[in-house]
Motif scaffolding. Structure first.
Motif, mmCIF file in Angstrom:
data_model
loop_
_atom_site.group_PDB
_atom_site.id
_atom_site.type_symbol
_atom_site.label_atom_id
_atom_site.label_comp_id
_atom_site.label_asym_id
_atom_site.label_seq_id
_atom_site.Cartn_x
_atom_site.Cartn_y
_atom_site.Cartn_z
ATOM 1 N N GLU A 40 -3.225 -14.629 -3.616
ATOM 2 C CA GLU A 40 -3.278 -13.159 -2.838
ATOM 3 C C GLU A 40 -4.525 -12.448 -3.124
ATOM 4 O OE1 GLU A 40 -3.160 -9.591 -1.176
ATOM 5 O OE2 GLU A 40 -2.350 -9.855 -3.326
ATOM 6 N N LEU A 61 -2.422 -8.794 6.276
ATOM 7 C CA LEU A 61 -2.237 -8.489 4.891
ATOM 8 C C LEU A 61 -2.884 -7.052 4.465
ATOM 9 C CD1 LEU A 61 -2.645 -12.001 3.193
ATOM 10 C CD2 LEU A 61 -0.351 -10.506 3.624
ATOM 11 N N LEU A 64 -0.584 -4.074 5.388
ATOM 12 C CA LEU A 64 0.827 -3.757 4.698
ATOM 13 C C LEU A 64 0.330 -2.922 3.513
ATOM 14 C CD1 LEU A 64 2.073 -7.086 5.016
ATOM 15 C CD2 LEU A 64 2.674 -5.175 6.154
ATOM 16 N N PRO A 65 1.010 -2.249 2.923
ATOM 17 C CA PRO A 65 1.026 -1.250 1.755
ATOM 18 C C PRO A 65 1.306 -2.144 0.755
ATOM 19 C CG PRO A 65 3.397 -0.678 2.883
ATOM 20 C CD PRO A 65 2.555 -1.494 3.868
ATOM 21 N N ARG A 66 0.648 -1.810 -0.583
ATOM 22 C CA ARG A 66 0.721 -2.493 -1.823
ATOM 23 C C ARG A 66 2.251 -2.340 -2.201
ATOM 24 N NH1 ARG A 66 -1.655 -6.138 -2.734
ATOM 25 N NH2 ARG A 66 -2.869 -6.514 -4.567
ATOM 26 N N PRO A 67 3.032 -3.440 -2.730
ATOM 27 C CA PRO A 67 2.736 -4.317 -3.219
ATOM 28 C C PRO A 67 2.971 -5.608 -2.206
ATOM 29 C CG PRO A 67 4.591 -3.807 -4.368
ATOM 30 C CD PRO A 67 4.156 -2.589 -3.259
ATOM 31 N N TRP A 68 3.227 -5.464 -0.967
ATOM 32 C CA TRP A 68 3.777 -6.478 0.027
ATOM 33 C C TRP A 68 3.038 -7.706 0.324
ATOM 34 C CZ3 TRP A 68 8.498 -6.652 0.660
ATOM 35 C CH2 TRP A 68 9.278 -5.587 0.520
ATOM 36 N N PRO A 69 1.764 -7.281 0.186
ATOM 37 C CA PRO A 69 0.819 -8.613 0.522
ATOM 38 C C PRO A 69 1.077 -9.654 -0.765
ATOM 39 C CG PRO A 69 -0.448 -6.663 0.943
ATOM 40 C CD PRO A 69 0.876 -6.420 0.466
ATOM 41 N N THR A 70 1.120 -9.020 -1.978
ATOM 42 C CA THR A 70 1.410 -10.063 -3.025
ATOM 43 C C THR A 70 2.676 -10.713 -3.071
ATOM 44 O OG1 THR A 70 -0.049 -8.489 -4.374
ATOM 45 C CG2 THR A 70 1.298 -10.181 -5.592
ATOM 46 N N ILE A 71 3.829 -9.638 -2.771
ATOM 47 C CA ILE A 71 4.973 -10.127 -2.737
ATOM 48 C C ILE A 71 5.186 -11.313 -1.635
ATOM 49 C CG2 ILE A 71 7.481 -9.574 -2.252
ATOM 50 C CD1 ILE A 71 6.749 -6.866 -3.275
ATOM 51 N N ILE A 72 4.607 -11.041 -0.378
ATOM 52 C CA ILE A 72 4.819 -12.062 0.604
ATOM 53 C C ILE A 72 4.029 -13.411 0.210
ATOM 54 C CG2 ILE A 72 3.856 -12.990 3.132
ATOM 55 C CD1 ILE A 72 4.478 -9.749 3.566
#
Length: 170
Positions: A40, A61, A64-72
């Motif tokens: 990501e 992606l 979405l606010p950080r850190p959601w893209p990395t979590i997903i």
């Protein structure tokens, strides 16, 4: 799908050489999580470049606010890693050695060989090979198990361990 079949004979005097299914699953899950999370970050960097992609999931992606893209992405990587782990556990070889027989289990297939059928055992090019008294191969099985563990199990139960490859071939 059966993760690990049990040999059809009692194991009181038998030695089982196999990789831990839990360890395989854990390594694959952690690896998938790391690859997903890093993937990501690389994807995000690519989208900031003038030549980078600007389509589909990239737009979602970036909203979405950080850190959601990395979590997903890490969660997707974990799921992919777990799937790979299930496949690897299914493909992994389990060798059960006793004074009476050898049982090889891989991909839900169990093959049994009586002690009197086996003259020599060897490991060549990551393949476990059982050889009969006429010098013919009884079986050749892909094997990533530790050579020392295999050697100890077979020698402990009185099998002849050969070095090299049968008839000088690989």
């Amino acid at each position: 799908m059966n993760f690990r079949q049990r040999p059809t004979f009692p194991k009181a005097d038998a030695t089982v050489v196999a990789d831990s299914p839990l360890a395989i699953m854990l390594v694959c899950a952690v690896g998938g999580t790391v690859v997903g999370g890093l993937g990501e970050l690389v994807w995000e960097w690519m989208t900031t470049q003038s030549w980078g992609p600007r389509i589909g999931p990239t737009k979602l992606l970036t909203l979405l606010p950080r850190p959601w893209p990395t979590i997903i992405a890490a969660a997707v990587g974990t799921a992919a890693g777990l799937l790979l782990g299930v496949i690897e556990v299914h493909k992994s070889l389990s060798v059960t050695v006793s004074a009476e027989r050898v049982v090889l289990i891989s991909q839900d297939e169990q093959r049994e060989f009586a002690r009197n059928e086996i003259d020599q055992v060897l490991l060549a090019s990551k393949q476990l090979i059982l050889i009969d008294h006429n010098g013919q191969e009884l079986t050749r099985q892909a094997c990533d198990l530790r050579p020392r563990r295999l050697y100890s199990a077979f020698v402990q139960h009185g099998y002849s361990w050969a070095e090299g490859t049968p008839h000088g071939t690989a």
